[in-house]
Design a protein around this motif. Structure first.
Motif, PDB file in Angstrom:
ATOM      1  N   GLU A  20      35.549  39.995  51.824  1.00 27.43           N
ATOM      2  CA  GLU A  20      35.375  39.704  50.399  1.00 27.43           C
ATOM      3  C   GLU A  20      34.001  40.134  49.904  1.00 27.43           C
ATOM      4  O   GLU A  20      33.854  40.613  48.782  1.00 27.43           O
ATOM      5  N   GLU A  71      37.794  41.188  38.267  1.00 24.80           N
ATOM      6  CA  GLU A  71      38.006  41.243  39.710  1.00 24.80           C
ATOM      7  C   GLU A  71      36.830  40.613  40.465  1.00 24.80           C
ATOM      8  O   GLU A  71      37.015  39.852  41.416  1.00 24.80           O
ATOM      9  N   THR A  74      36.866  36.842  40.118  1.00 23.52           N
ATOM     10  CA  THR A  74      37.900  36.265  40.973  1.00 23.52           C
ATOM     11  C   THR A  74      37.382  36.115  42.405  1.00 23.52           C
ATOM     12  O   THR A  74      37.595  35.081  43.047  1.00 23.52           O
ATOM     13  N   LEU A  75      36.683  37.127  42.897  1.00 23.16           N
ATOM     14  CA  LEU A  75      36.110  37.041  44.245  1.00 23.16           C
ATOM     15  C   LEU A  75      35.026  35.970  44.318  1.00 23.16           C
ATOM     16  O   LEU A  75      34.950  35.226  45.297  1.00 23.16           O
ATOM     17  N   SER A  77      34.896  33.278  42.570  1.00 20.45           N
ATOM     18  CA  SER A  77      35.618  32.004  42.580  1.00 20.45           C
ATOM     19  C   SER A  77      36.195  31.712  43.958  1.00 20.45           C
ATOM     20  O   SER A  77      36.241  30.556  44.384  1.00 20.45           O
ATOM     21  N   SER A  78      36.622  32.750  44.654  1.00 26.09           N
ATOM     22  CA  SER A  78      37.180  32.584  45.992  1.00 26.09           C
ATOM     23  C   SER A  78      36.139  32.012  46.955  1.00 26.09           C
ATOM     24  O   SER A  78      36.452  31.127  47.759  1.00 26.09           O
ATOM     25  N   LEU A  81      35.701  28.301  45.953  1.00 28.36           N
ATOM     26  CA  LEU A  81      36.836  27.459  46.347  1.00 28.36           C
ATOM     27  C   LEU A  81      36.833  27.147  47.844  1.00 28.36           C
ATOM     28  O   LEU A  81      37.311  26.099  48.265  1.00 28.36           O
ATOM     29  N   LYS A  82      36.288  28.045  48.635  1.00 28.17           N
ATOM     30  CA  LYS A  82      36.191  27.818  50.082  1.00 28.17           C
ATOM     31  C   LYS A  82      35.033  26.879  50.424  1.00 28.17           C
ATOM     32  O   LYS A  82      34.940  26.392  51.540  1.00 28.17           O
TER      33      LYS A  82
END
Length: 135
Positions: A20, A71, A74-75, A77-78, A81-82
């Protein structure tokens, strides 16, 4: 709810985090390139006395930049979230919140390192990082 990682969990997540991060670095570079191209195009048209009537030569570039931004967000946010903290995209600096001897710390990894092997206090930053010892 706060997420804490064990060293094993942080290292298990590392392959996905690396992937990522590399995607995010690529998106950032593409965005910078398109931004530069857009400004060169605008400078060119300004020197030419403006745009031809009814044309918008910027539309495609601006749409591509919007998509890259979406895009990238979104990454980002990823990571969030982890429970992983992305500290610096360019140098690939990542922190994993953890508990070490009952203290809150950040397990610290930098792109290019084989595994998570360092930590620092919550407010020490990269400069205060120390090598983890086997216990």
């Amino acid at each position: 709810m706060k997420i804490y990682f064990t060293l094993a969990e942080a290292n298990a997540l590392l392959p996905l985090v690396k992937l990522e991060l590399e995607k995010l670095q690529g998106i950032k570079k593409q965005y910078r390139d398109k931004y530069e191209e857009l400004h060169q195009l605008k400078d060119y048209h300004q020197k030419q006395g403006g745009l031809p009537e009814g044309s918008d030569p910027y539309f495609t570039l601006e749409c591509e930049m919007d998509f890259l931004q979406l895009e990238g967000n979104t990454l980002l946010s990823s990571f969030e979230l982890k429970g992983v903290q992305l500290k610096d995209i360019d140098s690939g600096l990542i922190d994993f919140p953890a508990l070490l001897n009952g203290q809150e710390v950040l397990l610290c990894w930098r792109q290019g390192e084989e595994s998570v092997a360092h930590y620092h206090g919550l407010h020490d930053g990269f400069a205060g990082r120390r090598k983890l010892t086997e216990e």
